[in-house]
Design a protein around this motif. Structure first.
Motif, PDB file in Angstrom:
ATOM      1  N   ASP A   1     -10.650   5.384   3.601  1.00 41.05           N
ATOM      2  CA  ASP A   1      -9.683   5.530   2.504  1.00 41.05           C
ATOM      3  C   ASP A   1      -8.547   4.517   2.610  1.00 41.05           C
TER       4      ASP A   1
ATOM      5  N   ALA B   1       0.830  -1.207   0.000  1.00 38.54           N
ATOM      6  CA  ALA B   1       0.000   0.000   0.000  1.00 38.54           C
ATOM      7  C   ALA B   1       0.866   1.261   0.000  1.00 38.54           C
TER       8      ALA B   1
ATOM      9  N   HIS C   1     -11.345  -5.657   3.746  1.00 42.04           N
ATOM     10  CA  HIS C   1     -11.076  -4.232   3.607  1.00 42.04           C
ATOM     11  C   HIS C   1     -12.170  -3.534   2.799  1.00 42.04           C
ATOM     12  N   ARG C   2     -12.744  -4.238   1.828  1.00 43.32           N
ATOM     13  CA  ARG C   2     -13.877  -3.648   1.098  1.00 43.32           C
ATOM     14  C   ARG C   2     -15.049  -3.408   2.035  1.00 43.32           C
TER      15      ARG C   2
ATOM     16  N   ARG D   1      -4.515  -8.242  -4.475  1.00 42.18           N
ATOM     17  CA  ARG D   1      -5.046  -8.755  -5.740  1.00 42.18           C
ATOM     18  C   ARG D   1      -4.676 -10.216  -5.986  1.00 42.18           C
TER      19      ARG D   1
ATOM     20  N   ALA E   1      -7.444  -2.737   0.117  1.00 41.64           N
ATOM     21  CA  ALA E   1      -8.223  -3.664  -0.712  1.00 41.64           C
ATOM     22  C   ALA E   1      -7.696  -3.678  -2.145  1.00 41.64           C
ATOM     23  N   ARG E   2      -7.286  -2.507  -2.652  1.00 33.09           N
ATOM     24  CA  ARG E   2      -6.811  -2.440  -4.038  1.00 33.09           C
ATOM     25  C   ARG E   2      -5.511  -3.214  -4.246  1.00 33.09           C
ATOM     26  N   VAL E   3      -4.643  -3.230  -3.241  1.00 39.89           N
ATOM     27  CA  VAL E   3      -3.351  -3.895  -3.424  1.00 39.89           C
ATOM     28  C   VAL E   3      -3.411  -5.391  -3.131  1.00 39.89           C
TER      29      VAL E   3
ATOM     30  N   ARG F   1      -9.121  -9.134   1.004  1.00 37.00           N
ATOM     31  CA  ARG F   1      -9.611  -8.043   0.165  1.00 37.00           C
ATOM     32  C   ARG F   1     -11.069  -7.735   0.496  1.00 37.00           C
TER      33      ARG F   1
ATOM     34  N   ARG G   1      -9.759   1.062   1.659  1.00 34.79           N
ATOM     35  CA  ARG G   1      -9.922   0.907   0.210  1.00 34.79           C
ATOM     36  C   ARG G   1      -8.568   0.758  -0.478  1.00 34.79           C
ATOM     37  N   LEU G   2      -7.577   1.501   0.004  1.00 35.76           N
ATOM     38  CA  LEU G   2      -6.229   1.360  -0.543  1.00 35.76           C
ATOM     39  C   LEU G   2      -5.698  -0.053  -0.331  1.00 35.76           C
TER      40      LEU G   2
ATOM     41  N   ALA H   1       2.121   1.651  -3.513  1.00 43.05           N
ATOM     42  CA  ALA H   1       1.053   2.034  -4.439  1.00 43.05           C
ATOM     43  C   ALA H   1       0.679   3.503  -4.272  1.00 43.05           C
TER      44      ALA H   1
END
Length: 830
Positions: free
Chosen positions: A162, A113, A183-184, A172, A168-170, A180, A165-166, A116
C-alpha cells in the motif's frame, strides 16, 4: 510537517568501534574488513555480528559476502524490530512510509505522500521520544540504517504494498519515471510481464543517467517479476552489471552466480579473480558478440533469438539492452543512452545463429548508441571492441604475450578494430617498434575530456608506454572524472592504478602515495581485489622511493603473494621492482641486480615484459656497479632501440645515462651531459636527479671537483624535495668524499613535520586525530606492528614522548603548510 531537532541522546550518536569488532577484524584480510564495514553501513556492532557468520571462503575473500540484512546482523535487526513494534500503529505506519521512500531506493516523495494521504505527522513525536527517528526538513531521519530497515520489514506485506502504491501515485513528474516504476514494481502482488518490461526500460534510463544503484534495483525487481526464465536470466545479468559498476561487488557476484554470461564472468574475474580465466571468458564473449544476430522482428525475439544483455561492468560501460519485443516481459531496445559507453550485446549461448560483424568498423569508433540497438540492426563493432578491451586488460595484467597475440588474431579474423593498446603491445613485444609507436600514439591521443572511461584508461596506458607521463596523468584523471560523472565509481581505482606510475616518475611521491592509498581503499570497498593488489605494489614503489623500508617490504610481500596466486604478472613484477629499487637506492647493488635479473626470467603470471623494460635503466646501473657489464649492454641495446623509435625525451635521456654508465672514464661525461639536456625536455624529474647524482659521482672520480659539487648539490636538493632520504644520503656521501658540507635544501625549512617521511606524517596525522594503531593499520592496509614501528620512529624524530605533544606538532605543521603554499606538494592529503 514542522521539522524538529533530534534529542541529544547517546544512542543517536554514530556507532563507535567495539572491542568485539576489533578482535574479529584482526583475523580478516584488509579487503574483507573494508567490505564487511561497508556492507553493514559502517556499524561496528553489526560488523562484529557478521564476521563470525562468514564462511571460510567468505572470510578469505573468495566468495561474496551476504547482502541481505537478515543474513548480516540478525540479532541487531531483531532488537531494532522490537523497538519499532513497541511504537503505536500510526507511528509505525509513518515510519514504514518513510522507510519505503528511502530503502532500498531513495525517492524523496515522503512529504508528498503524507499530504496526499492526509496523514497526521504528530505521531512522529512518539518515535522521537523513543530515540528511533525524528522529523527533518526533507522527511524522517532514522537513528541508523538498521532502524530504517527494521521499520520497513516490520510492516505487513499488504501495508508495504500500500505505501509503495501511494508513493508511486505521487511521483508524477516528467523526470520521475524510474522511481515511479520502482514503487509500482515493489507494490506488485506477483509476476507480471508488463511490469517487468516497464521496470527493464526504467533501468536502462536510470543507468543512462548515471543512477546505477537505482538501475540495479529496477533490473533485479524486473527479474523477480518476469515469468519467462530465459528473459529473467538476462535481467539478472543486467542487474549484476549495474551492481558491479555502482561499486556493489558482493551483490554483483551473487547475482552473476545465478546466470551464465561469459562477458559478465570475465569482467568479475578480471577485477577479483584469476586473470587467465578472465581472458578466456572475455575472448569467448568477443567471439559470440561479433557473431550475434540482432533480432529483425519482434517475433524473432519471441522465438528465442534475442540477444543476451551483457555488461562490460568494470569499465563503466553500460549494458546495451536488447529488444525482447513481443514477449510478456521483454525489454525495449534501450541502451545506456547518454552515458556514451554502452556495452556489447552478446549472443545467447543457446541461439545457434551467427552473423558477421558489420564491415564499417573504423578506428576510434564509439560505443553503440541507443538507436543502433533497434531491431533489424546488426551488432556494431564498437560494442565488440569494449569486450576486446577487457580481454586486452586481462592479458596486460597477466603479462602473457601468447594471449595478447591470440586476442589480436581473433580480432583480425572477426574484422574488429583492435584497441591501440592491444596492437601496440603485440607489435612492441614482437620487436616491431615503429608499428608499436604508431598504434600507441593513436591510442594515447584519444584522451579528450568527457570521453569513455575505458578509452581514457587505455590512452593512459599507451602514454605510459610511450614515456609521455603528462598525457598519462591527464588521461587517467579524466577517466576518473568521467567515471564519477557517469555514476560508475568502480572504474576510479583502475584509473588510479596507472596514474600511480606517472606520479612516481614525475617525482610526486607524497601526492601519489596519498592518491594510491585512497584508491586502495576504494578498490577494497568495491570488491576489486586484483586492482587492490596492483595498488599495493604501487605503494611499495612509493615506499621504496621515500625509504620506508618496512612498509615497502610488507606491501611488496602482500602484493606478490596475492598476485602469484591469481596469475597477475603486472603487480608481481612491480612489487619485485620496488624491492630492487629499495636495494639500489640503499647501495645494495648486488641485491638489486639479482632481483632485476630474476625479473627478466619470470614468465606470465610472475613477471611482465613491460615492467622489465621500464626497469632497464635501474638494472644497468646495478649491473655496472657489480661489474656485470656484458648483460647490462644487452639490456641497454633493446632499451635504446625503443627510445630511438618513440623519441620520448625521458627515454632518450635514460638511454644516454645508460651509455654513460657503460662508457669508460672521461667518455662518460658527454653522455651524461646529453642525458641532462634531454631530461630538461622531459617530465621524469626524479630520474633527472638520479642522473645528476651519477654524473656528480663520475665527475668526482675524474677530479672535476667544482662541477661535481654543483651537480651533487642539485641532486641533493631535488631528493630532499621529493622526500627520498636514501638517495639524498648517497648524494651527501659523495659530497663528503669531496670534502664539501651537504647544505640542506633551501626549499625544505627545518620544521618538526619536515623531518618525517610521507608515510610517517600520514600515520602521525591519523594518530593525532585520535585513531588507534589498529584503526590506522586498517585504513592503510598495514599490520599494527608496522604502525607501532612507524610511530616509534615519529616520536624519535620529533623528540616527543606522548600523543598530546604529537597533536600540537601536527597542528602546527598543517598551519605551516597553509601559510607556505610552496610546501603543499610535499605534504600529505587532506
Amino acid at each position: 510537517m514542522t521539522p524538529v531537532n533530534p534529542p541529544p541522546l547517546d544512542r543517536t550518536s554514530p556507532p563507535q568501534p567495539t572491542d568485539a569488532w576489533r578482535a574479529s577484524a584482526a583475523a580478516l584480510p584488509e579487503g574483507v574488513r573494508v567490505r564487511v564495514l561497508r556492507a553493514v553501513y559502517g556499524d561496528p556492532r553489526a560488523a562484529a555480528e557478521l564476521a563470525p557468520r562468514l564462511t571460510d571462503r567468505q572470510a578469505t575473500g573468495l566468495d561474496p559476502l551476504p547482502t541481505e540484512p537478515a543474513d548480516q546482523a540478525p540479532a541487531l535487526l531483531r532488537e531494532r524490530r522490537a523497538e519499532i513494534r513497541a511504537l503505536p500503529d500510526d507511528t509505525r505506519l509513518l515510519l514504514l512510509l518513510a522507510a519505503a521512500d528511502q530503502y532500498p531506493v531513495p525517492t524523496d516523495a515522503f512529504l508528498r505522500a503524507v499530504m496526499a494521504a492526509r496523514l497526521d505527522t504528530r505521531s512522529l513525536d512518539t518515535a522521537e521520544a523513543a530515540g528511533t527517528a525524528h522529523a527533518g526538513a526533507g522527511g524522517v531521519v532514522f537513528r541508523d540504517a538498521w532502524t530504517r530497515i527494521a521499520a520497513y520489514e516490520t510492516g505487513s506485506p499488504a501495508d508495504r504494498r500500500d505505501v509503495h502504491r501511494l508513493l508511486a501515485r505521487v511521483l508524477r513528474g516528467e523526470g520521475e519515471t524510474p522511481w515511479r516504476s520502482w514503487h509500482r514494481g515493489a507494490g506488485a502482488v506477483g509476476p507480471s510481464g508488463r511490469l517487468a518490461a516497464e521496470l527493464g526500460v526504467a533501468a536502462g534510463k536510470a543507468a543512462g543517467a548515471g543512477r546505477l544503484p537505482l538501475a540495479r534495483a529496477l533490473a533485479e525487481r524486473a527479474a523477480a517479476l518476469c515469468p519467462d526464465p530465459s528473459r529473467r536470466s538476462r535481467l539478472m545479468a543486467r542487474a549484476a552489471g549495474y551492481a558491479w559498476r555502482s561499486g556493489d561487488g558482493d551483490r554483483a557476484r551473487r547475482l552473476a552466480a545465478a546466470v551464465a554470461d561469459d562477458a559478465l564472468s570475465g569482467v568479475l574475474a578480471l577485477r577479483s579473480g584469476n586473470a587467465t580465466e578472465a581472458f578466456d571468458a572475455l575472448l569467448t564473449a568477443v567471439v559470440r558478440a561479433a557473431n550475434a544476430p540482432t533480432p529483425a522482428t519482434a517475433s524473432d525475439a519471441t522465438s528465442g533469438r534475442a540477444v543476451t544483455a551483457a555488461s562490460d561492468a568494470a569499465s563503466g560501460c553500460g549494458v546495451a539492452a536488447v529488444s525482447d519485443a513481443g514477449s510478456g516481459c521483454g525489454v525495449a531496445a534501450v541502451s545506456d543512452a547518454g552515458s556514451g559507453c554502452g556495452v556489447a550485446a552478446v549472443s545467447d549461448a543457446a541461439s545457434g545463429r551467427r552473423a558477421t560483424v558489420a564491415s564499417d568498423a573504423t578506428p576510434g569508433r564509439g560505443v553503440t548508441p541507443a538507436s543502433d540497438a533497434t531491431p533489424g540492426r546488426r551488432v556494431t563493432p564498437g560494442s565488440v571492441t569494449h569486450l576486446l578491451a577487457r580481454a586486452t586488460e586481462a592479458a596486460i595484467y597477466t603479462g602473457d604475450l601468447r594471449r595478447l597475440r591470440e586476442a589480436s588474431r581473433v580480432a583480425d579474423r572477426l574484422g574488429v578494430v583492435q584497441p591501440g593498446t592491444l596492437g601496440g603491445l603485440v607489435a612492441a613485444f614482437d620487436g616491431r617498434y615503429e608499428d608499436a609507436r604508431d598504434l600507441l600514439k593513436a591510442a594515447a591521443g584519444r584522451c579528450g575530456p568527457g570521453g569513455d572511461p575505458t578509452v581514457l584508461i587505455h590512452a593512459g596506458i599507451a602514454a605510459l608506454l610511450l614515456g609521455d607521463h603528462t598525457r598519462a596523468a591527464t588521461a587517467t584523471l579524466r577517466a576518473t572524472a568521467s567515471a564519477r560523472t557517469r555514476g560508475a565509481p568502480v572504474t576510479v581505482p583502475q584509473a588510479m592504478e596507472f596514474r600511480a606510475y606517472a606520479d612516481f616518475w614525475t617525482g610526486r611521491p607524497r601526492a601519489g602515495e596519498a592518491a594510491a592509498a585512497d584508491a586502495l581503499w576504494q578498490a577494497h570497498a568495491t570488491g576489486q581485489d586484483n586492482g587492490a593488489c596492483h595498488l599495493q605494489a604501487a605503494l611499495a614503489m612509493f615506499a621504496a622511493l621515500t625509504a620506508d623500508a618496512d612498509v615497502c617490504r610488507e606491501r611488496a610481500a602482500t602484493a606478490r603473494s596475492y598476485a602469484l596466486a591469481r596469475g597477475l604478472g603486472l603487480p608481481a613484477a612491480l612489487a619485485q621492482w620496488a624491492l630492487a629499487f629499495l636495494d639500489l637506492s640503499s647501495g645494495r647493488y648486488a641485491a638489486a641486480a639479482a632481483r632485476l635479473r630474476a625479473l627478466a626470467g619470470f614468465g606470465p603470471g610472475h613477471g611482465h615484459r613491460a615492467i622489465r623494460h621500464l626497469a632497464t635503466p635501474h638494472y644497468v646501473e646495478a649491473a655496472v656497479r657489480t661489474g656485470d657489464t656484458r648483460v647490462a649492454r644487452v639490456a641497454h641495446a633493446d632499451y635504446e632501440r625503443w627510445a630511438d623509435t618513440v623519441r620520448s625525451p625521458d627515454d632518450l635521456a635514460l638511454s644516454a645515462r645508460c651509455r654513460a654508465l657503460l662508457a669508460p672514464g672521461a667518455e662518460a661525461v658527454d653522455h651524461y651531459r646529453a642525458a641532462l639536456d634531454l631530461h630538461s625536455h622531459g617530465t621524469r624529474d626524479f630520474e633527472r636527479a638520479r642522473t645528476e647524482l651519477l654524473f656528480g659521482s663520475a665527475l668526482r672520480r675524474l677530479r672535476r671537483r667544482t662541477e661535481a659539487r654543483d651537480r651533487l648539490h642539485s641532486a641533493l636538493e631535488a631528493f630532499d624535495s621529493f622526500g627520498a632520504p636514501h638517495c639524498a644520503t648517497q648524494a651527501r656521501t659523495e659530497l663528503r668524499a669531496l670534502g664539501t658540507p651537504a647544505v640542506p635544501g633551501q626549499s625544505s625549512p627545518d620544521t618538526p613535520v619536515s623531518r618525517l617521511t610521507a608515510q610517517q606524517f600520514l600515520i602521525a596525522r591519523m594518530a593525532a586525530e585520535g585513531a588507534t594503531n589498529r584503526e590506522i593499520a586498517a585504513r592503510l592496509a598495514l599490520s599494527p606492528r608496522t604502525i607501532d614501528h612507524h610511530l616509534r620512529g615519529v616520536f624519535t624524530r620529533l623528540g616527543i614522548r606522548s600523543r598530546i605533544e604529537l597533536v600540537r606538532i601536527v597542528a602546527e605543521g598543517e598551519a605551516d603548510q597553509r601559510t607556505n603554499p610552496a610546501r603543499q606538494e610535499d605534504g600529505t592529503r587532506d
